[in-house]
Each structure stands twice: as structure tokens, then as C-alpha cells.
Design an enzyme around this catalytic site. Sequence first.
Site, PDB file in Angstrom:
ATOM      1  N   GLY A   1       0.053  -1.093  -0.013  1.00  0.00           N
ATOM      2  CA  GLY A   1       0.571  -0.038   0.054  1.00  0.00           C
ATOM      3  C   GLY A   1       1.377   1.279   0.515  1.00  0.00           C
ATOM      4  O   GLY A   1       1.525   1.394  -0.801  1.00  0.00           O
TER       5      GLY A   1
ATOM      6  N   GLY B   1       2.499   2.934   2.627  1.00  0.00           N
ATOM      7  CA  GLY B   1       3.335   2.873   2.752  1.00  0.00           C
ATOM      8  C   GLY B   1       4.959   2.227   2.104  1.00  0.00           C
ATOM      9  O   GLY B   1       5.809   2.739   2.502  1.00  0.00           O
TER      10      GLY B   1
ATOM     11  N   SER C   1      -6.848  10.910   7.856  1.00  0.00           N
ATOM     12  CA  SER C   1      -7.880  10.991   6.735  1.00  0.00           C
ATOM     13  C   SER C   1      -9.103  11.791   6.400  1.00  0.00           C
ATOM     14  O   SER C   1      -9.357  12.200   8.037  1.00  0.00           O
ATOM     15  CB  SER C   1      -8.654   9.350   6.930  1.00  0.00           C
ATOM     16  OG  SER C   1      -9.938   9.635   5.331  1.00  0.00           O
TER      17      SER C   1
ATOM     18  N   TYR D   1     -14.202   4.048  11.993  1.00  0.00           N
ATOM     19  CA  TYR D   1     -12.564   4.411  12.008  1.00  0.00           C
ATOM     20  C   TYR D   1     -12.917   5.667  11.503  1.00  0.00           C
ATOM     21  O   TYR D   1     -11.760   6.690  11.352  1.00  0.00           O
ATOM     22  CB  TYR D   1     -12.334   4.175   9.558  1.00  0.00           C
ATOM     23  CG  TYR D   1     -11.366   4.523   8.800  1.00  0.00           C
ATOM     24  CD1 TYR D   1     -10.003   4.271   9.206  1.00  0.00           C
ATOM     25  CD2 TYR D   1     -11.935   5.691   7.831  1.00  0.00           C
ATOM     26  CE1 TYR D   1      -9.116   4.574   8.170  1.00  0.00           C
ATOM     27  CE2 TYR D   1     -10.862   5.976   7.211  1.00  0.00           C
ATOM     28  CZ  TYR D   1      -9.432   5.407   6.643  1.00  0.00           C
ATOM     29  OH  TYR D   1      -8.494   5.521   6.836  1.00  0.00           O
TER      30      TYR D   1
END
Length: 295
Positions: free
Chosen positions: A25, A27, A138, A164
Amino acid sequence: MTKWTTENLPELAGRTVVITGAGRGLGLITARELARAGARVVLGVRDVGKARTAVAELPGAFEVRPLDVADLASVRAFADSWSGDLDVLINNAGVMDIPAERTGDGLDRQTTTNYTGPFLLTNLLLDHVTDRVVHVTSQLHTQGKIDLADLDWRTRRYRGMAAYQASKLAVVLFSLELQRRLTARGSRVRSVLASPGIARTGLAAHSRSNVVNRFKFLTNAPEQGALSVLYAATEDVPGNAYVGPDGPGGLRGYPAIRRQGKAGLDEALAGRLWDRTADLVGAVGQPEFGCPQPG
Ligand SMILES: NC(=O)c1ccc[n+]([C@@H]2O[C@H](COP(=O)([O-])OP(=O)(O)OC[C@H]3O[C@@H](n4cnc5c(N)ncnc54)[C@H](OP(=O)(O)O)[C@@H]3O)[C@@H](O)[C@H]2O)c1
């Protein structure tokens, strides 16, 4: 206006970066680009073998170490084993909208992965950090609500996407309070936020609301999403800067300094959240713990 890309990355020889959850991903892309620019990059990951394979053919200096940010013993072991300077810590590991699950410590897995574990890791590593901590949050933090009485989803009905959003707002408030404490003690270390916008990665794999796939037409390639993290990790930004894509809604585009949601700038809430989180990770009463309350 000039669009910031990996071509703008500075020379990073001699610098050490730790990045969590970097075996795939955003990262992994971030790790790859930082190493390409000359940094020594330490990947803290759950699956060491998989991450070693992922970086095996890439140019640059990588080291892979075991780290499960949702396991407090693993976080402590990673921090205990660290010696020497650490220029940049990037808290990247994350999960989104996963089903309710308790970790071995009895904590909510999503909240711990995205916020509580990184809170502990950051505090335990802080004395080593010379430049900055980057918190990957986010844009969905703007929808988040913090319930200080039930931070860890014990009494409320668990909802994956709400957990989340709350965890990413908690990250934004953590950055605010961390920067306040760093500034108060005269530290030059910065706390910086990075929001990738919406990037096509494995993050939405568990998501029943499937927000990423529903808005696929709005999404970034993963390389584009990682730009905000790279910018936040290397550019000369102010403390507690919020770096995100420059397009509408902060969802797509090239990195720029934007403004976090209003709730993410609530200093009183950030202070109370810090104390509540320290309780949760059992760090209270440890005088050496992280960045103490000034004065
Ligand atoms: N993609 C987006 O649109 C988007 C938008 C906003 C924010 N973000 C944030 O960006 C970060 C990276 O997400 P991504 O999009 O790259 O998602 P991804 O492809 O699903 O990658 C998530 C990474 O986190 C790691 N991870 C999960 N739980 C972990 C744990 N307990 N300990 C250590 N590592 C763990 C995963 O490792 P394993 O391989 O072991 O599972 C994986 O490497 C997350 O914080 C995410 O919330 C992403």
C-alpha cells in the site's frame, strides 16, 4: 502553481526513517521513494518475510523489523529495541471499517491500530526523534466524533466506519496536543499530519460501506496518495501542518498545506483525549513516558 512530485524530494542520505505498516500500500510506496532519495528506511511490519520480499529488488537501504501496532507488547518491544537517532517516524499502518474485534490486550482492534498503538509507539520513541513525527490520517476525520467516556467502543454499538472516522479524528487531535507539548518544552521536533485523499489500495477490502470503490471515479493512483505522506515527511512545514491533496474536498491532487476539520483543532478536547489514551495504554505514572505535560 508547481505540482509537487517525488522529483521534488530532497537528498535524504544520512537520515533514518521508521514507517509502520509498510509492507504494501501507501506505506510501501513511501518507503520506496524515501530510500530512493537516500534515506535509511526501517519498515515496522506484521509480516517480516512479506515485507523483505517486497523491498528485495528495490534500490536503497531497507531494514525490516517486526511490529504489530495493535499489540501493545509488540509496540513496546519495537521501541525498546531502538537505539540511536530517528529522524522521522511515520505512523502509516491502518485498517478501515473492519468488523468489531478485540485485540489480545482486550482493546478495539480498529481504534488501536489507527490511533492507540501509534500513540504509544510515538511516545515511547519520542526521545529518539530528531526531526518530526508524521501521522497518516484521513479526510474522513472531519466526520469523526470522539466519545471520551467510551473511546474504545465498550458500551456503544460498534460501527466500523464510525470507528474509522473517530480514530482518524483522534490522530488529528493527537498531533495537535503533541505539537503543543513539544513547543512548550522548546523542542524543534514537529508533529505533522498527512492525508492521502482517496487512493486505490487494499484499505477498503473489509469495508461494507465500500466508500473507496463507490467513489472510484474520484480516486488517486496509490503513487499519488503517497505524495502527501512524502511531502509531510520531508518538506519544511509548520508544526501540526495538515498536508493533503490540493483538489476539491482534499480527495485528489498534489500535496498542499490544507486545514484540518474544526474538531481537529479543539485544544481542550485534544488534552483530555491525551490523558484518556494514556490511561488506556497503562502509561500513567511512568515519569519517562513520552512528552510530559509542560509546567
Ligand atoms: N488509501 C486511501 O485512500 C487512504 C485514505 C486516507 C487515509 N489512508 C491511510 O493511509 C494508511 C495506509 O493505508 P493504505 O491505503 O496503504 O492501506 P493498505 O494497502 O490496506 O495498507 C495498510 C497497511 O497497514 C498495515 N497494518 C494493518 N494493521 C497493522 C498492524 N496491526 N500492525 C502493523 N501494520 C498493520 C498493513 O499490513 P499487513 O500487510 O500486515 O496487513 C498494510 O501494510 C492508513 O493509515 C490509512 O488509514 C488511506
